[in-house]
Design a protein around this motif. Structure first.
Motif, PDB file in Angstrom:
ATOM      1  N   PHE A 113       0.833  -1.209   0.000  1.00 17.18           N
ATOM      2  CA  PHE A 113       0.000   0.000   0.000  1.00 17.18           C
ATOM      3  C   PHE A 113       0.866   1.257   0.000  1.00 17.18           C
ATOM      4  O   PHE A 113       0.569   2.226  -0.698  1.00 17.18           O
ATOM      5  CB  PHE A 113      -0.935  -0.014   1.213  1.00 17.18           C
ATOM      6  N   ALA A 114       1.944   1.246   0.754  1.00 18.17           N
ATOM      7  CA  ALA A 114       2.861   2.393   0.780  1.00 18.17           C
ATOM      8  C   ALA A 114       3.542   2.565  -0.577  1.00 18.17           C
ATOM      9  O   ALA A 114       3.707   3.694  -1.054  1.00 18.17           O
ATOM     10  CB  ALA A 114       3.900   2.206   1.879  1.00 18.17           C
ATOM     11  N   GLN A 115       3.908   1.471  -1.210  1.00 18.51           N
ATOM     12  CA  GLN A 115       4.521   1.550  -2.543  1.00 18.51           C
ATOM     13  C   GLN A 115       3.528   2.108  -3.554  1.00 18.51           C
ATOM     14  O   GLN A 115       3.893   2.928  -4.402  1.00 18.51           O
ATOM     15  CB  GLN A 115       5.014   0.178  -2.989  1.00 18.51           C
ATOM     16  N   ALA A 116       2.288   1.648  -3.473  1.00 16.85           N
ATOM     17  CA  ALA A 116       1.261   2.158  -4.388  1.00 16.85           C
ATOM     18  C   ALA A 116       0.993   3.629  -4.128  1.00 16.85           C
ATOM     19  O   ALA A 116       0.790   4.403  -5.072  1.00 16.85           O
ATOM     20  CB  ALA A 116      -0.014   1.347  -4.230  1.00 16.85           C
ATOM     21  N   GLY A 117       0.988   4.030  -2.881  1.00 19.58           N
ATOM     22  CA  GLY A 117       0.798   5.441  -2.552  1.00 19.58           C
ATOM     23  C   GLY A 117       1.929   6.304  -3.075  1.00 19.58           C
ATOM     24  O   GLY A 117       1.709   7.414  -3.575  1.00 19.58           O
ATOM     25  N   LEU A 118       3.148   5.801  -2.985  1.00 17.01           N
ATOM     26  CA  LEU A 118       4.296   6.527  -3.514  1.00 17.01           C
ATOM     27  C   LEU A 118       4.207   6.641  -5.036  1.00 17.01           C
ATOM     28  O   LEU A 118       4.479   7.700  -5.607  1.00 17.01           O
ATOM     29  CB  LEU A 118       5.593   5.830  -3.095  1.00 17.01           C
TER      30      LEU A 118
ATOM     31  N   VAL B 128       2.924   9.895  -9.927  1.00 20.73           N
ATOM     32  CA  VAL B 128       2.196  10.079 -11.179  1.00 20.73           C
ATOM     33  C   VAL B 128       1.173  11.198 -11.062  1.00 20.73           C
ATOM     34  O   VAL B 128       1.102  12.076 -11.913  1.00 20.73           O
ATOM     35  CB  VAL B 128       1.519   8.752 -11.605  1.00 20.73           C
ATOM     36  N   GLY B 129       0.384  11.163 -10.008  1.00 23.49           N
ATOM     37  CA  GLY B 129      -0.718  12.116  -9.887  1.00 23.49           C
ATOM     38  C   GLY B 129      -0.310  13.524  -9.513  1.00 23.49           C
ATOM     39  O   GLY B 129      -0.904  14.498  -9.989  1.00 23.49           O
ATOM     40  N   PHE B 130       0.697  13.634  -8.649  1.00 23.17           N
ATOM     41  CA  PHE B 130       1.067  14.957  -8.146  1.00 23.17           C
ATOM     42  C   PHE B 130       2.436  15.420  -8.627  1.00 23.17           C
ATOM     43  O   PHE B 130       2.918  16.462  -8.216  1.00 23.17           O
ATOM     44  CB  PHE B 130       1.047  14.965  -6.611  1.00 23.17           C
ATOM     45  N   GLY B 131       3.059  14.645  -9.476  1.00 20.52           N
ATOM     46  CA  GLY B 131       4.349  15.041 -10.027  1.00 20.52           C
ATOM     47  C   GLY B 131       5.480  15.003  -9.018  1.00 20.52           C
ATOM     48  O   GLY B 131       6.421  15.788  -9.104  1.00 20.52           O
TER      49      GLY B 131
ATOM     50  N   GLU C 118      17.071   6.353  -5.054  1.00 25.38           N
ATOM     51  CA  GLU C 118      17.675   6.202  -3.727  1.00 25.38           C
ATOM     52  C   GLU C 118      16.748   6.754  -2.649  1.00 25.38           C
ATOM     53  O   GLU C 118      16.595   6.144  -1.583  1.00 25.38           O
ATOM     54  CB  GLU C 118      19.032   6.906  -3.664  1.00 25.38           C
ATOM     55  N   ASP C 119      16.116   7.903  -2.921  1.00 23.42           N
ATOM     56  CA  ASP C 119      15.188   8.491  -1.952  1.00 23.42           C
ATOM     57  C   ASP C 119      13.965   7.593  -1.748  1.00 23.42           C
ATOM     58  O   ASP C 119      13.468   7.439  -0.632  1.00 23.42           O
ATOM     59  CB  ASP C 119      14.750   9.880  -2.396  1.00 23.42           C
ATOM     60  N   GLN C 120      13.483   7.004  -2.831  1.00 19.47           N
ATOM     61  CA  GLN C 120      12.349   6.084  -2.724  1.00 19.47           C
ATOM     62  C   GLN C 120      12.729   4.854  -1.900  1.00 19.47           C
ATOM     63  O   GLN C 120      11.939   4.387  -1.069  1.00 19.47           O
ATOM     64  CB  GLN C 120      11.885   5.656  -4.112  1.00 19.47           C
TER      65      GLN C 120
END
Length: 74
Positions: free
Chosen positions: A7-12, A17-20, A26-28
């Motif tokens: 869920f956290a990966q999907a949110g990221l 995609v949605g908010f640019g 590395e940060d991800q």
């Protein structure tokens, strides 16, 4: 825990995609590692191991072998 991490990966991904959201790989990885550690600490605090009903006696005192047993003569 795997479902919450997914869920956290999907949110990221949705934020990217949605908010640019512009994050390097590395940060991800750091962010998802932090989420994984926090979820692991929460899950560890919620789980308990099974406790045996009774501790077995290491010496079985219920079996009496006579001194003249065939197994002792061999």
């Amino acid at each position: 825990m795997a479902a919450l991490l997914g869920f956290a990966q999907a949110g990221l991904a949705a934020a990217a995609v949605g908010f640019g959201l512009d994050m390097s790989a590395e940060d991800q990885a750091v962010l998802l590692s932090f989420v994984s550690v926090v979820l692991g600490m929460f899950e560890r605090a919620q789980l308990t191991g099974p406790v045996p009903a009774a501790v077995p006696d290491p010496v079985d005192r219920g079996v009496n072998v006579p001194a003249d047993a065939a197994a002792l003569r061999e």
